[in-house]
Motif scaffolding. Structure first.
Motif, short mmCIF file in Angstrom:
data_model
loop_
_atom_site.label_atom_id
_atom_site.label_comp_id
_atom_site.label_asym_id
_atom_site.label_seq_id
_atom_site.Cartn_x
_atom_site.Cartn_y
_atom_site.Cartn_z
N ASP A 193 11.29 105.01 5.78
CA ASP A 193 12.40 104.16 5.33
C ASP A 193 11.97 102.70 5.22
O ASP A 193 12.24 102.02 4.22
CB ASP A 193 13.59 104.26 6.30
N GLY A 194 11.30 102.22 6.26
CA GLY A 194 10.84 100.84 6.24
C GLY A 194 9.76 100.59 5.22
O GLY A 194 9.68 99.51 4.62
N LEU A 195 8.92 101.60 4.96
CA LEU A 195 7.86 101.45 3.96
C LEU A 195 8.41 101.47 2.55
O LEU A 195 7.85 100.85 1.64
CB LEU A 195 6.82 102.57 4.13
N ALA A 196 9.52 102.17 2.33
CA ALA A 196 10.12 102.24 1.00
C ALA A 196 10.88 100.96 0.65
O ALA A 196 10.96 100.60 -0.54
CB ALA A 196 11.07 103.44 0.90
N LEU A 197 11.42 100.28 1.65
CA LEU A 197 12.24 99.11 1.39
C LEU A 197 11.53 98.03 0.57
O LEU A 197 12.11 97.50 -0.39
CB LEU A 197 12.76 98.53 2.71
N PRO A 198 10.27 97.66 0.89
CA PRO A 198 9.60 96.64 0.06
C PRO A 198 9.50 97.05 -1.41
O PRO A 198 9.69 96.21 -2.30
CB PRO A 198 8.21 96.52 0.70
N VAL A 199 9.21 98.33 -1.67
CA VAL A 199 9.09 98.79 -3.05
C VAL A 199 10.44 98.69 -3.76
O VAL A 199 10.52 98.27 -4.92
CB VAL A 199 8.56 100.25 -3.09
N VAL A 200 11.51 99.08 -3.05
CA VAL A 200 12.86 98.99 -3.63
C VAL A 200 13.18 97.55 -4.00
O VAL A 200 13.67 97.26 -5.10
CB VAL A 200 13.90 99.55 -2.64
N LEU A 201 12.92 96.62 -3.09
CA LEU A 201 13.25 95.21 -3.33
C LEU A 201 12.44 94.64 -4.50
O LEU A 201 12.97 93.92 -5.35
CB LEU A 201 12.99 94.39 -2.07
N ILE A 202 11.16 94.97 -4.56
CA ILE A 202 10.31 94.46 -5.64
C ILE A 202 10.77 95.00 -6.99
O ILE A 202 10.83 94.27 -7.99
CB ILE A 202 8.83 94.82 -5.37
N LEU A 203 11.13 96.28 -7.05
CA LEU A 203 11.59 96.87 -8.31
C LEU A 203 12.94 96.30 -8.74
O LEU A 203 13.18 96.10 -9.93
CB LEU A 203 11.66 98.39 -8.18
N ILE A 204 13.82 96.02 -7.78
CA ILE A 204 15.09 95.36 -8.12
C ILE A 204 14.81 93.99 -8.74
O ILE A 204 15.42 93.60 -9.74
CB ILE A 204 15.99 95.22 -6.87
N GLY A 205 13.87 93.25 -8.14
CA GLY A 205 13.50 91.95 -8.69
C GLY A 205 12.88 92.08 -10.07
O GLY A 205 13.15 91.25 -10.96
N THR A 206 12.06 93.10 -10.28
CA THR A 206 11.44 93.32 -11.59
C THR A 206 12.49 93.57 -12.66
O THR A 206 12.34 93.14 -13.81
CB THR A 206 10.48 94.53 -11.51
N LEU A 207 13.58 94.23 -12.28
CA LEU A 207 14.66 94.51 -13.22
C LEU A 207 15.63 93.34 -13.38
O LEU A 207 16.63 93.45 -14.09
CB LEU A 207 15.43 95.76 -12.76
N GLY A 208 15.34 92.24 -12.71
CA GLY A 208 16.18 91.05 -12.83
C GLY A 208 17.38 91.03 -11.93
O GLY A 208 18.31 90.25 -12.14
N GLY A 209 17.38 91.88 -10.90
CA GLY A 209 18.51 91.93 -9.98
C GLY A 209 18.55 90.74 -9.05
O GLY A 209 17.51 90.14 -8.72
N GLN A 210 19.75 90.37 -8.61
CA GLN A 210 19.96 89.26 -7.68
C GLN A 210 20.63 89.78 -6.42
O GLN A 210 21.76 90.26 -6.46
CB GLN A 210 20.85 88.19 -8.33
N ILE A 211 19.92 89.74 -5.30
CA ILE A 211 20.47 90.14 -4.02
C ILE A 211 20.09 89.11 -2.97
O ILE A 211 19.28 88.22 -3.22
CB ILE A 211 19.98 91.54 -3.58
N ASP A 212 20.68 89.23 -1.78
CA ASP A 212 20.40 88.27 -0.72
C ASP A 212 18.94 88.34 -0.26
O ASP A 212 18.34 87.33 0.08
CB ASP A 212 21.32 88.52 0.47
#
Length: 396
Positions: free
Chosen positions: A155-174
């Motif tokens: 779970d913890g190892l997947a979180l960085p990948v999720v956050l980076i991909l959200i950023g790649t798609l132009g997402g805005q989160i805290d």
């Protein structure tokens, strides 16, 4: 108040049906999920929970379960049982990530970046539901260790990948979505997960202080609460920190860890049930409608293909697990609160197809809860009754 009332009714039903649940596909998880669907906007509109509230409940639940599960894997055990979890984490998980992404692209038609995001969200197994086997003494210890360590770390190892991909798609989160800070959060989580229990154990040993046997079980609980607040305040990876802290505590203060075990199991179980109820209450007919026929087919394929094949491939050459244990490890890869938390991050990020992505994630989690919660008892019976294969000579 409606939510609290529903929780109480569901808890009473789970207690009264616990004997039946222990020997049948009926599960406590299913009871709370169904109660959430009934109490939520799907039928009665009893209490509409916001997605942020559900995310917080699921995040706290995940943290609590990881902290408790980490204590089942002290350093002394990891020294002897690290090989198969390493295979599952660094071979099986990336393969699952890739297979799920391909399924999302081919079946649902997402672009490749969004498909990779779905793969990252659904690649990790959930420690909350894996605990159904991890916590059973009739399941072989080597299989419990594999599932516990794998689900505790992925779970913890997947979180960085999720956050980076959200950023790649132009997402805005805290949360930050750039590579450097995200990796720093992982390292910081590991550091805090080691330091917090060590400091706690050193404080207990000060000459002017002392802990009575009655109060001993509250010590790990206090460490967990303070660690959760600290990771949230400074932005460390909370899930890596929780599991690392559990491992460290069991290694440096085994007596405190053993004393905490009953409290931790009860707290984790209640938190899991509350989170299931909240998740069910978040499900609406409109959301289920967005899943579509291909979405449900995708959900089934994620569970019967996306997890089993990569794990079986990753365990080729492993001599520690019997055939039935490898099959059980391959099947029992439930999707749960980690995927819900990450899906809710996507929902609030504002990326294109955010609602569709969350609907697909939610549909997959619902199918996973139904299938895995209904099969944990049969799997445990199979493992208990079928003798393990004899060890290979010279295997370590």
């Amino acid at each position: 108040m409606a939510f609290v009332t529903t929780f109480g009714v569901a808890l009473l039903a789970a207690v009264l049906l616990s004997s039946l649940s222990a020997r049948s596909p009926l599960s406590t998880s299913g009871i709370f999920l169904f109660a959430g669907l009934i109490a939520g906007p799907l039928v009665f509109d009893a209490e509409r929970l916001g997605s942020d509230t559900v995310r917080e409940i699921a995040s706290v639940t995940l943290f609590a379960v990881l902290f408790a599960d980490g204590q089942r894997a002290p350093i002394s055990k990891l020294r002897h049982q690290w090989m198969d979890p390493t295979r599952a984490l660094f071979i099986g998980m990336p393969l699952t990530f890739a297979v799920v992404a391909v399924l999302a692209h081919l079946l649902i038609g997402f672009d490749w970046t969004t498909s990779l995001l779905i793969g990252a969200i659904l690649a990790p197994t959930d420690p909350v539901f894996a605990a159904a086997l991890v916590g059973r003494d009739d399941v072989p210890s080597r299989l419990r260790s594999l599932l516990n360590i794998e689900s505790g770390l992925n779970d913890g190892l997947a979180l960085p990948v999720v956050l980076i991909l959200i950023g790649t798609l132009g997402g805005q989160i805290d949360e930050t979505t750039s590579l450097g800070p995200v990796l720093f959060e992982v390292v910081l989580g590991v550091v805090l997960g080691i330091v917090a229990p060590v400091v706690g154990s050193l404080l207990v040993r000060l000459p002017v202080l002392g802990v009575t046997p009655r109060a001993q079980s509250a010590g790990p609980l206090a460490i967990a609460i303070l660690l959760f607040v600290l990771t949230d305040t400074i932005g460390a990876n909370p899930y890596i920190a929780a599991f690392t802290a559990g491992i460290t505590l069991a290694s440096v203060a085994p007596h405190a860890s053993e004393s905490f075990a009953p409290v931790g199991e009860l707290t984790s179980e209640l938190a899991k049930n509350a989170a299931l109820l909240a998740f069910g209450a978040l499900i609406t007919p409109a959301l289920l409608g967005q899943v579509g026929v291909t979405g449900w087919i995708f959900a089934v394929l994620v569970l019967v293909v996306g997890r089993p094949i990569p794990v079986l491939l990753s365990l080729i050459g492993s001599h520690r697990l019997a055939r039935n244990e490898r099959l059980s490890a391959a099947w029992f890869g439930p999707k749960g609160f980690a995927s819900v938390v990450y899906g809710l991050l996507v929902l609030s990020s504002g990326i294109d197809s955010a609602e569709k992505v969350f609907a697909i994630i939610a549909g997959t989690v619902i199918v996973s809860i139904a299938l895995h919660s209904a099969t944990d008892t049969p799997v445990a019976i199979l493992l208990h009754e079928e003798p393990a294969e004899p060890p290979v000579t010279g295997a370590r």
